[in-house]
Enzyme design. Sequence first.
Site, short mmCIF file in Angstrom:
data_model
loop_
_atom_site.label_atom_id
_atom_site.label_comp_id
_atom_site.label_asym_id
_atom_site.label_seq_id
_atom_site.Cartn_x
_atom_site.Cartn_y
_atom_site.Cartn_z
N ALA A 1 0.83 -1.20 0.00
CA ALA A 1 0.00 0.00 0.00
C ALA A 1 0.87 1.25 0.00
O ALA A 1 1.83 1.35 0.76
CB ALA A 1 -0.92 0.01 1.22
N GLU B 1 5.74 8.76 3.33
CA GLU B 1 5.96 8.87 1.88
C GLU B 1 4.64 8.81 1.14
O GLU B 1 3.62 8.37 1.69
CB GLU B 1 6.91 7.75 1.42
CG GLU B 1 8.27 7.81 2.11
CD GLU B 1 9.27 6.79 1.57
OE1 GLU B 1 9.18 6.41 0.39
OE2 GLU B 1 10.16 6.38 2.35
N MET C 1 17.00 10.64 1.24
CA MET C 1 16.98 9.31 0.63
C MET C 1 17.57 9.38 -0.79
O MET C 1 16.87 9.22 -1.79
CB MET C 1 15.55 8.75 0.64
CG MET C 1 15.04 8.53 2.05
SD MET C 1 13.39 7.76 2.13
CE MET C 1 12.35 9.15 1.73
N THR C 2 18.87 9.63 -0.82
CA THR C 2 19.57 9.84 -2.09
C THR C 2 20.00 8.50 -2.69
O THR C 2 21.19 8.18 -2.78
CB THR C 2 20.78 10.77 -1.89
OG1 THR C 2 21.40 10.47 -0.63
CG2 THR C 2 20.35 12.22 -1.88
N TYR C 3 19.00 7.73 -3.09
CA TYR C 3 19.25 6.44 -3.75
C TYR C 3 18.01 6.04 -4.52
O TYR C 3 17.01 6.75 -4.52
CB TYR C 3 19.63 5.35 -2.73
CG TYR C 3 19.01 5.48 -1.36
CD1 TYR C 3 17.66 5.18 -1.13
CD2 TYR C 3 19.77 5.91 -0.28
CE1 TYR C 3 17.09 5.30 0.13
CE2 TYR C 3 19.21 6.04 0.99
CZ TYR C 3 17.87 5.74 1.19
OH TYR C 3 17.32 5.88 2.43
N TRP D 1 21.13 2.78 4.06
CA TRP D 1 19.98 1.92 3.75
C TRP D 1 20.55 0.76 2.95
O TRP D 1 20.97 0.95 1.82
CB TRP D 1 18.92 2.68 2.94
CG TRP D 1 17.75 1.80 2.61
CD1 TRP D 1 17.59 1.04 1.47
CD2 TRP D 1 16.61 1.53 3.43
NE1 TRP D 1 16.43 0.32 1.53
CE2 TRP D 1 15.80 0.60 2.73
CE3 TRP D 1 16.21 1.95 4.69
CZ2 TRP D 1 14.60 0.12 3.25
CZ3 TRP D 1 15.02 1.48 5.20
CH2 TRP D 1 14.23 0.57 4.47
#
Length: 423
Positions: free
Chosen positions: A172, A212, A275-277, A400
């Site tokens: 979801a 998010e 979240m630089t990926y 991460w």
Amino acid sequence: MQIHVVHPGETLWLIAQRYGITVTQIATANQLESPSKLVSGLALVIPTPARTHTIRPGENLSEIAQRYNSTIEEISKTNQIQNPDMILSGTTLSISHHKPVIDVNAYTINTEETGAREIQEVGRYLTYWMPFVYTIREDGGLNAIDDTEMLRSAAAERVVPVLVITNFSSTAAGSSLAHTVLASTEIQESLLANILNVIKEKGYQGLNIDFENVFPADRELYNQFLQRAVDRLHPEGYTVSTALAPKISGEQRGLLYEAHDYAVHGRIVDFTVLMTYEWGYRLGPPQAISPLNEIKKVLDYAVSVIPRNKILFGFQIYARDWLLPHEQGQEAETFSQQEAIRRAIQYGATIQYDPVAQSPFYRYTDAQGRNHEVWFEDARSAQAKFDVVKDYNLRGISYWVLGYPFPQNWLLLEDNFTIRKRR
């Protein structure tokens, strides 16, 4: 540490001879499964002998520090010198280079004994640990995870545990769930009460909010919730941080980006995780997962509206293998950097390095005759990211995610930085 890129025909013995160390030292540092097997383009971390300097008559610590690009404080601390003005000729000093002090965070997705073991393995390199994830419910409740053993490991390693909450799951997007919570002060009060109960009961020391896919129309409601969370948690002595999608401007459109108000997060919360990926998305076409040229665009915008000492650079530590030609919706295989190296050696692939993305990659043909493209991280790309953290003077790094072995990363991290311990 130094980095050596293997040339065609080189052996580990020849490389060891060149740097004056043993084959075992290189094999151990890089955790090579088969030291006798190398491929062209493989980047190796080379542990070099510690530098020393024997004090000559008339020399002072300032001159020695300048010569080795160090500082008086650094040399004094390393050699336990009480009075820098009183050094004896003939004394041999260990020379360490100046290392910026940073915070290091890591998320985990595994729980119980597996998650606990992952924290034990790299705990010495961590300031914070964030278990993913406590999911919020429409009534302000929380779906808990089994974190007892992990909390024990974090305490043993002096790592600050931070509770993570989110609105989404693997099935979801969570947009409607976020709206339900953000539109109701009553639900938020219940959620914050439940968060505080968990934090106090289990010994967490902060909260990380990873909301998010929040509807763009809920942007202001999300900002208000952040302020409410800070107002509730700060008086109790707990930090509040957030995870932010990688934006390159305040006007960037899209469900991932619009409700993430960089300037407001930078003002309200204690720190943010960028979240630089995921440029090299598992369902997308093959490309670098964390291309440095794209990351710098995000950082250029971020530092214009968020204080640098509130920014953690997001660093992914997994590799991906895509089938070629890529078909839309086809999922790449995700595995560790160690597996990426093992696979390159197995298929005799030449590892290439993209100088723009600052990422290694290679292509190979499997036993069934299918073509593949693999993007991963290595010593070069890790060092390039560490240099960016220094250049932008950021608070630190957030990984991460644990569970994907990458021994080179941790050696280089320790070589580049002093990691702050807050407990």
